[in-house]
Write an enzyme that holds these catalytic residues in place. Structure first.
Site, PDB file in Angstrom:
ATOM      1  N   GLU A 172       8.018  -3.954 -14.809  1.00  0.00           N
ATOM      2  CA  GLU A 172       6.725  -3.278 -14.664  1.00  0.00           C
ATOM      3  C   GLU A 172       6.471  -2.255 -15.762  1.00  0.00           C
ATOM      4  O   GLU A 172       6.309  -1.048 -15.485  1.00  0.00           O
ATOM      5  CB  GLU A 172       6.639  -2.594 -13.294  1.00  0.00           C
ATOM      6  CG  GLU A 172       6.820  -3.530 -12.123  1.00  0.00           C
ATOM      7  CD  GLU A 172       6.468  -2.871 -10.782  1.00  0.00           C
ATOM      8  OE1 GLU A 172       6.295  -1.651 -10.738  1.00  0.00           O
ATOM      9  OE2 GLU A 172       6.352  -3.617  -9.786  1.00  0.00           O
ATOM     10  N   GLU A 370       9.299  -9.493  -7.093  1.00  0.00           N
ATOM     11  CA  GLU A 370       9.225  -8.451  -6.068  1.00  0.00           C
ATOM     12  C   GLU A 370       7.992  -8.689  -5.221  1.00  0.00           C
ATOM     13  O   GLU A 370       6.944  -9.078  -5.738  1.00  0.00           O
ATOM     14  CB  GLU A 370       9.088  -7.032  -6.656  1.00  0.00           C
ATOM     15  CG  GLU A 370      10.314  -6.449  -7.279  1.00  0.00           C
ATOM     16  CD  GLU A 370      10.107  -5.016  -7.787  1.00  0.00           C
ATOM     17  OE1 GLU A 370       9.297  -4.275  -7.193  1.00  0.00           O
ATOM     18  OE2 GLU A 370      10.761  -4.673  -8.778  1.00  0.00           O
TER      19      GLU A 370
END
Ligand code: BG6
Length: 467
Positions: A172, A370
């Site tokens: 991320e 995720e």
């Protein structure tokens, strides 16, 4: 246990079932065996009040000590793969230079333990945890740090690449830009768009440089990046709302997705940066490195959608420049919420991402790296046998998996599903407020682990390769 003929949603053979976690959030032992400080250790020292209940990163969930027990539990709940990260400041305490032999020993032990248990370790190199010594010279603002990261990545490939065959340069990468340079939820808590752009650009460049270094070593594995792809839905089909969503998408998704997969930055973003005089410093040769070193595989983190609308009011021209100059966030009436985290739950978003990757990104090999649900106060769901009855988590996973399955039917190249996360862990400034794990961690009993109902359920899903 569900019998084979009751399986309604089955997944392709060899589907990756598992979960993900990061070093700083799970290892603990933050000041042990020569580990250097990272920005989280330092920030907690100077501003403990920023963290929920004042709980810092020093001990987290003690994976450093309990990794054998944890890997055994992963196996017990049906993992065939798991994503971990290597703590840069544990391996190279000052960020550059000397490598810490205790860290080599630890990561070797962990990787070997995974392999011996039939769980493939996927390894990330950067999960929000800049070594403090490097933050002192500017962190991702600095070109020197890009070089240090490339050297760190190479060290990891050389030390562990004989056994690790899936690497991820960043997790991320937009989040440290948002947290550290726009919205004040990561150290160094700067609100400065120009710096944010430089930080984002250097992070992207570092990813391409690590990929290049990996390929030069010819290690016979795959290398990719993990991105939080948050679909941007316009409030309506009005052109002004659509334009707002296109710009939000360019800032928050395509800023990393396009260069990672296609080797170039989105025009919509470049145009704004040029018009506003906010282009980063780019050195000769950089763009070729980015162009020629795209990813083999993409990890997709998905938690929530982003809903946007055209701006209601003119922005204050004196205020710091933020992407919100171009759109307002839209609060859709009746949206389904996870109230603990304040995030909307929109299961179809996962399908929209996968179909977008299929149609616009060459159907690149990907996996859900995720997805998950953080819930506060889970102890109240513990039954008389000591098991947390987290039916809401089972439902959350199941509903997302149904959409993953539909995407597969339509040709998506998605190879697996990893939950965030294996065991309850330290969630940055939220510390231990919201619990995400398949396994609970009792902080009052030396981190005692107990498999939740979702963990037992996941085992059956993994065994049946479906549900
Ligand atoms: C992702 C991160 O943003 O979401 C994790 O990769 C993080 O590090 C997870 O913990 C859940 O978010 P949060 O903020 O609730 O911890």
């Amino acid at each position: 246990m569900t019998s084979a003929n009751e399986i309604k949603y089955s997944f392709p053979e060899g589907f990756w079932w598992g979960s993900a976690a990061s070093a700083t959030q799970t290892e603990g032992a933050a000041d042990v065996d020569g580990k250097g400080k990272n920005i989280w250790d330092y920030w907690y020292e100077i501003e403990p009040n920023r963290f929920f209940d004042g709980v810092g990163p020093a001990n987290t969930s003690q994976f450093y000590y309990k990794y054998k027990e944890d890997i055994k539990l992963m196996k017990e709940i049906g993992h065939n793969s798991f994503r971990m990260s290597i703590s840069w400041s544990r391996l190279i305490p000052k960020g550059t230079g000397e490598v810490n032999p205790k860290a080599i020993e630890f990561y070797n032990n962990v990787i070997n333990e995974f392999i011996n248990n039939g769980i493939e370790p996927f390894v990330g190199l950067f999960h929000f945890d800049m070594p403090m010594e490097l933050q002192k010279i500017g962190g991702w603002e600095s070109r020197e740090v890009v070089a240090a990261y490339e050297a760190f990545a190479k060290t990891c490939f050389e030390l562990f690449g004989d056994r690790v065959k899936k690497w991820f340069t960043h997790n991320e990468p937009i989040v440290p830009v948002e947290g550290g340079y726009l919205y004040d939820f990561h150290y160094p808590n700067v609100v400065d768009f120009k710096k944010a752009v430089q930080v984002g650009y250097h992070t992207m460049l570092s990813s391409a440089k690590a990929i290049k270094a990996y390929r030069e070593l010819k290690q016979d594995g795959k290398i990719g990046i993990v991105l939080n792809l948050t679909p941007s839905y316009p409030r309506s089909q009005n052109p002004a709302d659509i334009k707002a969503s296109v710009i939000a998408d360019a800032f928050f998704n395509r800023s990393f997705l396009d260069p990672s997969v296609k080797g170039e930055f989105p025009q919509e973003l470049l145009q704004i940066l040029k018009e506003e005089g906010l282009m980063p410093v780019i050195e000769d040769g950089d763009l070729d490195i980015i162009k020629n070193n795209t990813v083999d595989i993409l990890g997709v983190n998905y938690y929530q959608p982003r809903r946007v609308k055209a701006k209601e009011n003119l922005p204050n021209p004196e205020a710091p420049f933020l992407p919100e100059r171009f759109f307002d966030n839209y609060v859709m009436p009746g949206r389904k919420m996870n109230p603990h985290r304040g995030w909307e739950i929109y299961e179809k978003g996962i399908y929209d991402i996968l179909i977008n990757l299929k149609e616009n990104y060459g159907n690149i090999e990907c996996f859900i790296s995720e997805n998950g649900m953080g819930v506060e106060g889970e102890e109240k769901f513990r039954d008389e046998n000591g098991i947390i009855q987290d039916d809401y988590r089972i439902e959350f996973i199941r509903e997302h998996l149904k959409w993953v399955s539909k995407a597969i039917e339509e040709g998506s190249n998605v190879k697996g599903y990893h939950l965030w996360t294996f065991m309850d862990n330290w969630s940055w400034t939220n510390a231990y407020k919201n619990r995400y794990g398949f396994v609970s961690v009792n902080l009052n009993k030396d981190g005692e682990r107990t498999i939740k109902k979702s963990g037992h359920w996941f085992k059956t899903v993994s065994d049946n390769n479906g549900f």
